[in-house]
Design an enzyme around this catalytic site. Structure first.
Site, PDB file in Angstrom:
ATOM      1  N   SER A  13       0.845  -1.185   0.000  1.00 52.94           N
ATOM      2  CA  SER A  13       0.000   0.000   0.000  1.00 52.94           C
ATOM      3  C   SER A  13       0.883   1.239   0.000  1.00 52.94           C
ATOM      4  CB  SER A  13      -0.954  -0.021   1.192  1.00 52.94           C
ATOM      5  OG  SER A  13      -1.865   1.058   1.126  1.00 52.94           O
ATOM      6  N   HIS A  33      -2.610  -1.255  -3.332  1.00 50.41           N
ATOM      7  CA  HIS A  33      -3.735  -0.327  -3.194  1.00 50.41           C
ATOM      8  C   HIS A  33      -3.513   0.861  -4.131  1.00 50.41           C
ATOM      9  CE1 HIS A  33      -4.447  -1.801   1.209  1.00 50.41           C
ATOM     10  NE2 HIS A  33      -4.898  -2.656   0.313  1.00 50.41           N
ATOM     11  N   ASP A  55      -4.596  -4.295   6.153  1.00 55.62           N
ATOM     12  CA  ASP A  55      -4.942  -5.192   5.052  1.00 55.62           C
ATOM     13  C   ASP A  55      -3.765  -6.088   4.715  1.00 55.62           C
ATOM     14  OD1 ASP A  55      -6.553  -6.253   3.035  1.00 55.62           O
ATOM     15  OD2 ASP A  55      -5.716  -4.892   1.529  1.00 55.62           O
TER      16      ASP A  55
END
Length: 342
Positions: A163, A190, A283
């Site tokens: 991310s 992401h 995540d």
């Protein structure tokens, strides 16, 4: 309440952003800076929850300002610039230093209204969740149950989740893999769908391993890296083909590392290597734990080399990490694993 700073050298652009933010009662403007150096100094004095960062500015541009802020006064940063596509290279540089996302600048309409502000508000809403205002998400997932599997996979497989700061970390790994690398690679970063093709090209230009967007019905191939490239979740199906799904819809990470890792742990016929890189939030931690429970070797990026030590930290705390390595050591570890184990 989210305190938001605006960094832009154009008064009209600042006003357009102000008017968009004014439509949400919980958004408070912390301060305004008109170049990157001012932003760095302001963040040191008064670090906001979120910085809306322009790219092209005098004195110091948004890329270097992002770099310095994330090194000295880390906070959430979203690039807001006149044309994201025209500045794709700089956008990915900024993301490599820790910018979370990028969106086109709202404009003032003929009647003084701010147009094209919906996407900016949507990005800020997601950041608000990342800052701790989100409802419970996929943290309740249980380790995937698998039946008997072969001792080795059909194809050596590496799955990577990333991310904040991910583009730079991915470049560091992929650029050091050999051209004839025997494993297949799958990446969930992401990133908004509009930037995915540009990220693929950016990585291709810096890696001997071919990078492509994952497509519905696609399969893993040795020596090729597939990148999740839509706002839906990438998953592996029981027939070992890839597809995209909107479910779970309440998961605000899109695409989700957890959802992808979970599907791989459930369906891939053997073991492989799961890697979790720099990123805000949690995540990927549950998904990496599922992979470890399924017999995979798991690696997370160490704190010192992370832009944000959120996702790797969550994985370590969960017991999902077999190894914790600096970013420069991960590619060497992958090569060594596939030469000596698979």
């Amino acid at each position: 309440m989210i305190r938001i700073a605006i960094v832009n050298d154009t008064l009209m652009a600042v006003e357009a952003i102000r008017r968009v933010l004014a439509t949400v009662a919980d958004y408070q403007i912390a301060w305004v800076a008109y170049n990157g150096l001012q932003a760095v100094r302001q963040c040191a004095r008064d670090c906001p929850d979120l910085v809306l960062m322009d790219l092209l500015m005098p004195v110091m541009d948004g890329v270097e300002a992002t770099h310095q802020i994330m090194s000295q006064s880390p906070c959430a940063i979203v690039v807001v610039t006149a044309s994201v596509n025209a500045q794709a290279s700089k956008v990915f540089e900024a993301m490599g230093y820790g910018a979370l996302d990028a969106v086109n600048l709202p404009i003032l309409g003929v009647r003084g209204q701010a147009d094209n502000g919906a996407k900016l508000l949507a990005k800020i809403a997601i950041i608000g969740k990342l800052l701790g205002k989100s409802p419970r998400r996929q943290d309740q997932m249980q380790p995937a149950q698998k039946g008997p599997v072969p001792s080795k996979p059909v194809l050596p497989l590496i799955v990577i989740g990333a991310s904040t700061g991910g583009p730079r970390a991915l470049k560091a790994i992929l650029s050091n893999l050999p051209k004839n690398f025997s494993a297949a690679v799958a990446i969930v970063q992401h990133i908004d769908v509009q930037f995915a093709p540009g990220l693929v090209q950016w990585l291709n230009d810096r890696s001997p391993v071919k990078v492509e967007l994952a497509r519905d019905g696609g399969r893993f191939e040795a020596g090729k890296a597939l990148l999740a490239g839509t706002n839906d979740h990438l998953i592996l199906r029981s027939d070992l083909t890839l597809t995209h799904t909107k479910e779970p819809q309440d998961c605000f990470y899109r695409p989700s590392v957890d959802v992808f890792f979970s599907s791989v742990a459930k369906y891939w016929p053997g073991s492989g290597v799961g890697v979790l890189l720099t990123g805000m939030g949690k995540d990927g931690a549950q998904g990496l734990y599922q992979l470890r429970c399924a017999g995979w070797h798991t690696i997370v990026q160490n704190q010192a080399s992370c832009v944000v030590y959120g996702m790797p930290k969550a994985a370590v705390e969960l017991g999902a990490a077999a190894k914790i390595l600096p970013i420069d050591g991960i590619s060497a570890a992958l090569v060594n694993l596939f030469v000596n184990y698979f």
